[in-house]
Design a protein around this motif. Sequence first.
Motif: not given
Length: 218
Positions: A116-117, A120-121
């Motif tokens: 997810k990170n 998101s980036y």
Amino acid sequence: INWGDANAAYPKIQGIVKVNDIIEGYVTMQCRTEDEITPDRMKAMEIIQNALALFFKDNDTENSMHYTYQKVFIGELFNNRIHTQKQLELWFKNVGFIPEPPYRVVTVSTQKRQEKNILSYIRKTIQQFFPNQLALINQNVLYILQYNLNTNTAAAEKQFNSILSKFNAHCGTSNFFGNLLDTANYQIQAEDALALGRHAKPQYAIHNYQDYYLPAIL
């Protein structure tokens, strides 16, 4: 506050953090005894609430006030819960703007799960060259609705491809369309393009539905 870390044995001073009269967060001050809940500490809580409200107001994150209605709207759209023009118009009023056509749905995923990170980036980074977009991360897939899109996207997609390659990510893109009520159909196109393209041509990062419509139909 992480409610799992709150010690039920301790008395508390609790407050809410509001931005534009909408709750953005909660804060709790735990005391050792009831006697420690003093007017000074109540005043301190008020100062903390006001300071956090300023932080949330200026903080440009996915959870900031600026994105609240947009995130709910795109979630409803991608979960196929908007079916009428009247519903759309009500959402446009709540969101505060009207996303104009042409539209395109883009899906992005990485080779690994629970990324997810990274997704998101990627969302934040590609906004530099695809500024008109609404996004949602669902089940480790980044869903993007691009709107008011210049159909000549070659230059932007070259940059997009570079970012995807850095993270070994793949993306599927739908055909362009002009009615948001048809989003569900084009979401399927983007999902099919991602799945088929990653399997058939793993050396490429971007897979367009127009190149895979026949195997998708079959």
